[in-house]
Motif scaffolding. Structure first.
Motif, PDB file in Angstrom:
ATOM      1  N   LEU A 246      -7.049  64.166 -32.460  1.00 30.76           N
ATOM      2  CA  LEU A 246      -5.706  63.618 -32.520  1.00 30.76           C
ATOM      3  C   LEU A 246      -4.836  64.163 -31.381  1.00 30.76           C
ATOM      4  CD1 LEU A 246      -4.923  63.761 -36.358  1.00 30.76           C
ATOM      5  CD2 LEU A 246      -5.209  61.705 -34.969  1.00 30.76           C
ATOM      6  N   ALA A 247      -4.949  65.466 -31.119  1.00 34.95           N
ATOM      7  CA  ALA A 247      -4.147  66.072 -30.050  1.00 34.95           C
ATOM      8  C   ALA A 247      -4.468  65.430 -28.713  1.00 34.95           C
ATOM      9  CB  ALA A 247      -4.395  67.578 -30.000  1.00 34.95           C
ATOM     10  N   TRP A 248      -5.768  65.259 -28.426  1.00 31.93           N
ATOM     11  CA  TRP A 248      -6.153  64.672 -27.142  1.00 31.93           C
ATOM     12  C   TRP A 248      -5.703  63.221 -27.025  1.00 31.93           C
ATOM     13  CZ3 TRP A 248      -7.081  64.978 -22.306  1.00 31.93           C
ATOM     14  CH2 TRP A 248      -7.666  63.912 -21.649  1.00 31.93           C
ATOM     15  N   LEU A 249      -5.989  62.412 -28.036  1.00 29.74           N
ATOM     16  CA  LEU A 249      -5.689  60.989 -27.954  1.00 29.74           C
ATOM     17  C   LEU A 249      -4.193  60.738 -27.806  1.00 29.74           C
ATOM     18  CD1 LEU A 249      -8.165  59.501 -30.593  1.00 29.74           C
ATOM     19  CD2 LEU A 249      -8.263  59.242 -28.109  1.00 29.74           C
ATOM     20  N   PHE A 250      -3.370  61.408 -28.614  1.00 33.24           N
ATOM     21  CA  PHE A 250      -1.936  61.141 -28.564  1.00 33.24           C
ATOM     22  C   PHE A 250      -1.298  61.774 -27.338  1.00 33.24           C
ATOM     23  CE2 PHE A 250      -2.744  59.832 -32.887  1.00 33.24           C
ATOM     24  CZ  PHE A 250      -1.904  58.737 -33.011  1.00 33.24           C
ATOM     25  N   PHE A 251      -1.847  62.872 -26.835  1.00 30.09           N
ATOM     26  CA  PHE A 251      -1.365  63.401 -25.565  1.00 30.09           C
ATOM     27  C   PHE A 251      -1.681  62.421 -24.440  1.00 30.09           C
ATOM     28  CE2 PHE A 251      -1.960  65.857 -21.644  1.00 30.09           C
ATOM     29  CZ  PHE A 251      -0.733  66.506 -21.571  1.00 30.09           C
ATOM     30  N   LYS A 252      -2.878  61.830 -24.475  1.00 30.16           N
ATOM     31  CA  LYS A 252      -3.248  60.833 -23.471  1.00 30.16           C
ATOM     32  C   LYS A 252      -2.305  59.631 -23.534  1.00 30.16           C
ATOM     33  CE  LYS A 252      -6.627  57.864 -23.890  1.00 30.16           C
ATOM     34  NZ  LYS A 252      -7.946  57.193 -23.956  1.00 30.16           N
ATOM     35  N   PHE A 253      -1.974  59.200 -24.754  1.00 31.64           N
ATOM     36  CA  PHE A 253      -1.031  58.100 -24.894  1.00 31.64           C
ATOM     37  C   PHE A 253       0.313  58.478 -24.264  1.00 31.64           C
ATOM     38  CE2 PHE A 253      -3.228  56.957 -29.180  1.00 31.64           C
ATOM     39  CZ  PHE A 253      -4.314  56.459 -28.488  1.00 31.64           C
ATOM     40  N   GLY A 254       0.763  59.703 -24.516  1.00 33.74           N
ATOM     41  CA  GLY A 254       2.073  60.140 -24.046  1.00 33.74           C
ATOM     42  C   GLY A 254       2.187  60.215 -22.543  1.00 33.74           C
ATOM     43  N   ILE A 255       1.069  60.468 -21.832  1.00 36.65           N
ATOM     44  CA  ILE A 255       1.144  60.599 -20.371  1.00 36.65           C
ATOM     45  C   ILE A 255       0.692  59.344 -19.644  1.00 36.65           C
ATOM     46  CG2 ILE A 255       0.858  63.108 -20.404  1.00 36.65           C
ATOM     47  CD1 ILE A 255      -2.049  62.712 -19.587  1.00 36.65           C
ATOM     48  N   THR A 256       0.330  58.289 -20.362  1.00 35.82           N
ATOM     49  CA  THR A 256      -0.151  57.084 -19.689  1.00 35.82           C
ATOM     50  C   THR A 256       0.517  55.806 -20.170  1.00 35.82           C
ATOM     51  OG1 THR A 256      -1.982  56.774 -21.269  1.00 35.82           O
ATOM     52  CG2 THR A 256      -2.422  58.094 -19.300  1.00 35.82           C
ATOM     53  N   LEU A 257       1.416  55.885 -21.148  1.00 35.51           N
ATOM     54  CA  LEU A 257       1.965  54.673 -21.739  1.00 35.51           C
ATOM     55  C   LEU A 257       3.249  54.276 -21.012  1.00 35.51           C
ATOM     56  CD1 LEU A 257       2.016  53.919 -25.531  1.00 35.51           C
ATOM     57  CD2 LEU A 257       3.733  52.996 -23.982  1.00 35.51           C
ATOM     58  N   PHE A 258       3.123  53.277 -20.139  1.00 39.68           N
ATOM     59  CA  PHE A 258       4.261  52.768 -19.388  1.00 39.68           C
ATOM     60  C   PHE A 258       4.851  51.563 -20.097  1.00 39.68           C
ATOM     61  CE2 PHE A 258       1.916  55.108 -16.234  1.00 39.68           C
ATOM     62  CZ  PHE A 258       2.868  55.620 -15.386  1.00 39.68           C
ATOM     63  N   SER A 302       3.125  57.567 -34.557  1.00 39.35           N
ATOM     64  CA  SER A 302       2.095  58.601 -34.405  1.00 39.35           C
ATOM     65  C   SER A 302       2.126  59.561 -35.590  1.00 39.35           C
ATOM     66  CB  SER A 302       2.304  59.378 -33.097  1.00 39.35           C
ATOM     67  OG  SER A 302       3.578  60.006 -33.084  1.00 39.35           O
ATOM     68  N   THR A 303       3.319  59.817 -36.137  1.00 41.57           N
ATOM     69  CA  THR A 303       3.441  60.678 -37.318  1.00 41.57           C
ATOM     70  C   THR A 303       2.687  60.066 -38.491  1.00 41.57           C
ATOM     71  OG1 THR A 303       5.655  61.310 -36.557  1.00 41.57           O
ATOM     72  CG2 THR A 303       5.065  61.886 -38.819  1.00 41.57           C
ATOM     73  N   ALA A 304       2.871  58.755 -38.679  1.00 42.27           N
ATOM     74  CA  ALA A 304       2.200  58.068 -39.780  1.00 42.27           C
ATOM     75  C   ALA A 304       0.686  58.091 -39.615  1.00 42.27           C
ATOM     76  CB  ALA A 304       2.702  56.626 -39.878  1.00 42.27           C
ATOM     77  N   ILE A 305       0.211  57.788 -38.421  1.00 39.88           N
ATOM     78  CA  ILE A 305      -1.239  57.752 -38.195  1.00 39.88           C
ATOM     79  C   ILE A 305      -1.828  59.148 -38.312  1.00 39.88           C
ATOM     80  CG2 ILE A 305      -3.009  57.295 -36.447  1.00 39.88           C
ATOM     81  CD1 ILE A 305      -1.282  54.933 -35.540  1.00 39.88           C
ATOM     82  N   GLY A 306      -1.128  60.145 -37.770  1.00 38.77           N
ATOM     83  CA  GLY A 306      -1.614  61.510 -37.890  1.00 38.77           C
ATOM     84  C   GLY A 306      -1.716  61.944 -39.336  1.00 38.77           C
ATOM     85  N   TYR A 307      -0.733  61.553 -40.167  1.00 38.95           N
ATOM     86  CA  TYR A 307      -0.774  61.920 -41.589  1.00 38.95           C
ATOM     87  C   TYR A 307      -1.922  61.212 -42.294  1.00 38.95           C
ATOM     88  CZ  TYR A 307       0.785  63.016 -46.308  1.00 38.95           C
ATOM     89  OH  TYR A 307       0.839  63.492 -47.593  1.00 38.95           O
ATOM     90  N   ILE A 308      -2.113  59.925 -42.012  1.00 38.91           N
ATOM     91  CA  ILE A 308      -3.191  59.172 -42.659  1.00 38.91           C
ATOM     92  C   ILE A 308      -4.549  59.775 -42.328  1.00 38.91           C
ATOM     93  CG2 ILE A 308      -4.374  56.936 -42.692  1.00 38.91           C
ATOM     94  CD1 ILE A 308      -1.587  55.656 -42.197  1.00 38.91           C
ATOM     95  N   LEU A 309      -4.723  60.233 -41.090  1.00 43.34           N
ATOM     96  CA  LEU A 309      -6.027  60.744 -40.657  1.00 43.34           C
ATOM     97  C   LEU A 309      -6.217  62.234 -40.917  1.00 43.34           C
ATOM     98  CD1 LEU A 309      -6.398  58.877 -37.231  1.00 43.34           C
ATOM     99  CD2 LEU A 309      -7.529  58.332 -39.404  1.00 43.34           C
ATOM    100  N   VAL A 316       1.872  66.503 -37.685  1.00 44.70           N
ATOM    101  CA  VAL A 316       2.548  67.384 -36.732  1.00 44.70           C
ATOM    102  C   VAL A 316       1.858  67.339 -35.377  1.00 44.70           C
ATOM    103  CG1 VAL A 316       3.143  69.782 -36.212  1.00 44.70           C
ATOM    104  CG2 VAL A 316       3.433  68.896 -38.546  1.00 44.70           C
ATOM    105  N   VAL A 317       0.535  67.424 -35.379  1.00 42.69           N
ATOM    106  CA  VAL A 317      -0.225  67.449 -34.127  1.00 42.69           C
ATOM    107  C   VAL A 317      -0.013  66.158 -33.339  1.00 42.69           C
ATOM    108  CG1 VAL A 317      -2.557  67.377 -33.164  1.00 42.69           C
ATOM    109  CG2 VAL A 317      -1.961  69.110 -34.874  1.00 42.69           C
ATOM    110  N   ALA A 318      -0.145  65.015 -34.002  1.00 43.47           N
ATOM    111  CA  ALA A 318      -0.009  63.731 -33.310  1.00 43.47           C
ATOM    112  C   ALA A 318       1.401  63.550 -32.762  1.00 43.47           C
ATOM    113  CB  ALA A 318      -0.368  62.585 -34.251  1.00 43.47           C
ATOM    114  N   THR A 319       2.413  63.932 -33.539  1.00 42.24           N
ATOM    115  CA  THR A 319       3.795  63.767 -33.105  1.00 42.24           C
ATOM    116  C   THR A 319       4.107  64.648 -31.909  1.00 42.24           C
ATOM    117  OG1 THR A 319       4.434  63.293 -35.397  1.00 42.24           O
ATOM    118  CG2 THR A 319       6.201  63.821 -33.853  1.00 42.24           C
TER     119      THR A 319
END
Length: 415
Positions: A246-258, A302-309, A316-319
Motif C-alpha cells: 500500500l505504501a509503495w502503490l499510493f506513494f507512486k500515485f502521489g508522485i505521478t498523478l497529473f 485512498s483512506t477508504a481503500i487502505g482501510y478496506i485492504l 493511515v499508510v495509504a493516506t
C-alpha cells in the motif's frame, strides 16, 4: 484596533505590501495581508469539513475566503497558481492550500495548511469506511450499491465533459487526446501515455527549431514531461506485506498523478484491480462512493481503500503515502513559481499533458462502464444522472444517495 490586529477569523487589518506589508509572509509580494497561525490553520480546518464538490468547488471557496475576504494571496497570483499546479503531480486544490501556507508562513505554513485541509476529510472518510465494512454484508447493501455505482460513473463522465473544452480545444490537442484514448484502450501503461502526451505538447506547442533544444531558463521546466518516465519504476509483487505494498502503490500515485483528481480512478483500476486483484471494480466504485460523499480532496479515497485492504493501519499508510509528496512539491512550486509563470515551455507541456490525462480518464471510464452498466436500469440511471449534472444545478452529493435509494427500490420491486 492596532495595525497588526486581527479579527476572530485571523484576517489582518494591517497594510498590505511594501515596508508595512505582512511581516510573517514568506513571499510578501504575493500577499496583501498576513495571517496568524490560528487563522491560517482554522480556515483550512473549516474548508476540510465543508468543502464538498471536488477541486473546482474547493478553488471557488478559496477564492472567496482566502483571496477576496482575507487577502492572503493576490488574485493574479492565485490564478497563476491554478495553472502552475497542473504541472505538478498530486491533488491540485490541496497543493493550492499548501502554497497559500507557503506564501504566508514559509515551509511550516505548507505543512500546517495542507495538514489542516486533509485531516478532517481523512477522519470523515475513515468513519464512513468503517461503517461500510461493518454493514456491507447486509443483503440490502447490494441493492443500494447497485444503484450508486452508475451514479458515480456519471459523476466521472461529467468531470470529463466539463474538462474537454479546455483540454482539447484545437486539432492538435484533440489528436493528443485521441491518441491517449487509443493507447489507454490498448492497455498501454498510463504513465507512459502521460509522458508521451507531455512530450507531444512540448514538441507541438513549444518547440522552436531556431533555438537550441533545452537552452535557456525554460529547459529545466521540461521536467514534468520526463518525470513520469522516472516514476515508472518496477512495481512490487503481490505479497503478504500489505502495508509495504500500500505504501509503495499510493506513494507512486502521489508522485505521478497529473491533472484531474479523477485520474486517480484510472490508476486505481489499473493497479489495485487489474494488476494485483486486490479489489474488484464494484468494490473500487463503492470506495469512490465514500470519497464522493466526503468533503475535502478526492484523494482521501485512498483512506477508504487502505482501510478496506489493511484496516486502520492500512488507512493511515495509504493516506500518508499519497499526500506526502505534495508537501515537498508545493514547497518547490513556491520557489520556482516565477520561472514557471514566465515559461512558454511549461505551458506547452501542460497542453499536451492535460489532453493525455483526459484520454486516459476516458479509456478507464469506458472499461469501468462496461462492468457497471449491466442492464437497462443501470444504463438509465447513469444517463439520467449525467443529464441532471450537466443541465441542472443539482449536486452529485445529493444524487449518490438517491441512486442508492433507486437501486434498493428496483431490486425490491423485481423480487
Amino acid at each position: 484596533m492596532g495595525a497588526d490586529a486581527e479579527d476572530s477569523d485571523g484576517v489582518s487589518s494591517g497594510p498590505g505590501n511594501g515596508a508595512g506589508g505582512p511581516v510573517d509572509a514568506f513571499q510578501p509580494d504575493y500577499a496583501e495581508a498576513s495571517a496568524s497561525w490560528p487563522g491560517l490553520i482554522g480556515i483550512f480546518l473549516k474548508l476540510g469539513v465543508v468543502a464538498f464538490g471536488g477541486p473546482v468547488a474547493h478553488i471557488a471557496i478559496m477564492d472567496k475566503e482566502i483571496v477576496e475576504r482575507r487577502g492572503w494571496v493576490k488574485r493574479r497570483h492565485f490564478l497563476d497558481l491554478m495553472a502552475a499546479t497542473n504541472l505538478l503531480p498530486g491533488p491540485n486544490s490541496t497543493q493550492m492550500t499548501m502554497h497559500i501556507g507557503y506564501v504566508q508562513r514559509g515551509t511550516l505554513g505548507v505543512w500546517a495548511a495542507g495538514s489542516a485541509f486533509i485531516l478532517p476529510a481523512g477522519l470523515i472518510t475513515f468513519a464512513l469506511t468503517w461503517a461500510y465494512v461493518e454493514l456491507r454484508d447486509l443483503p440490502a447493501m447490494d441493492a443500494v450499491f447497485y444503484g450508486m455505482q452508475p451514479v458515480v460513473l456519471a459523476v466521472i463522465a461529467t468531470a470529463m465533459v466539463k474538462l474537454a473544452p479546455k483540454a482539447a480545444d484545437d486539432w492538435t490537442t484533440r489528436a493528443v487526446f485521441v491518441a491517449a484514448l487509443a493507447l489507454g484502450l490498448l492497455d498501454v501503461n498510463e504513465l507512459l501515455v502521460l509522458a508521451l502526451g507531455a512530450l507531444a505538447g512540448a514538441i507541438l506547442f513549444g518547440w522552436q527549431p531556431w533555438r537550441r533544444f533545452g537552452g535557456g531558463a525554460h529547459g529545466g521546466l521540461l521536467a514534468p514531461a520526463a518525470f513520469p518516465w522516472f516514476a515508472d519504476l518496477p512495481d512490487p509483487q503481490a505479497s503478504a506485506d500489505m502495508m509495504g505494498q500500500l505504501a509503495w502503490l499510493f506513494f507512486k500515485f502521489g508522485i505521478t498523478l497529473f491533472g484531474s483528481g479523477y485520474l486517480l480512478v484510472a490508476y486505481l483500476q489499473t493497479d489495485i484491480v487489474d494488476r494485483y486483484g486486490l479489489l474488484t471494480t464494484p468494490q473500487l466504485i463503492e470506495a469512490l462512493v465514500i470519497g464522493e460523499m466526503t468533503p475535502g480532496p478526492l484523494f482521501t479515497v485512498s483512506t477508504a481503500i487502505g482501510y478496506i485492504l489493511g484496516g486502520a493501519p492500512g488507512a493511515v499508510v495509504a493516506t500518508v503515502a499519497i499526500f506526502f509528496p505534495s508537501f515537498f512539491l508545493a514547497m518547490a512550486l513556491g520557489r520556482f513559481m516565477p520561472a514557471i509563470k514566465a515559461s512558454s515551455t511549461a505551458n506547452a507541456v501542460l497542453r499536451g499533458l492535460t489532453a493525455a490525462v483526459l484520454g486516459v480518464m476516458l479509456a478507464v471510464a469506458i472499461e469501468i462502464g462496461m462492468r457497471v452498466i449491466v442492464d437497462v436500469p443501470t444504463g438509465v440511471l447513469a444517463a439520467a444522472t449525467l443529464a441532471a449534472l450537466l443541465w441542472t444545478r443539482v449536486s452529485a452529493i445529493a444524487l449518490i444517495p438517491l441512486g442508492g435509494l433507486a437501486g434498493y427500490l428496483w431490486v425490491a420491486l423485481v423480487e
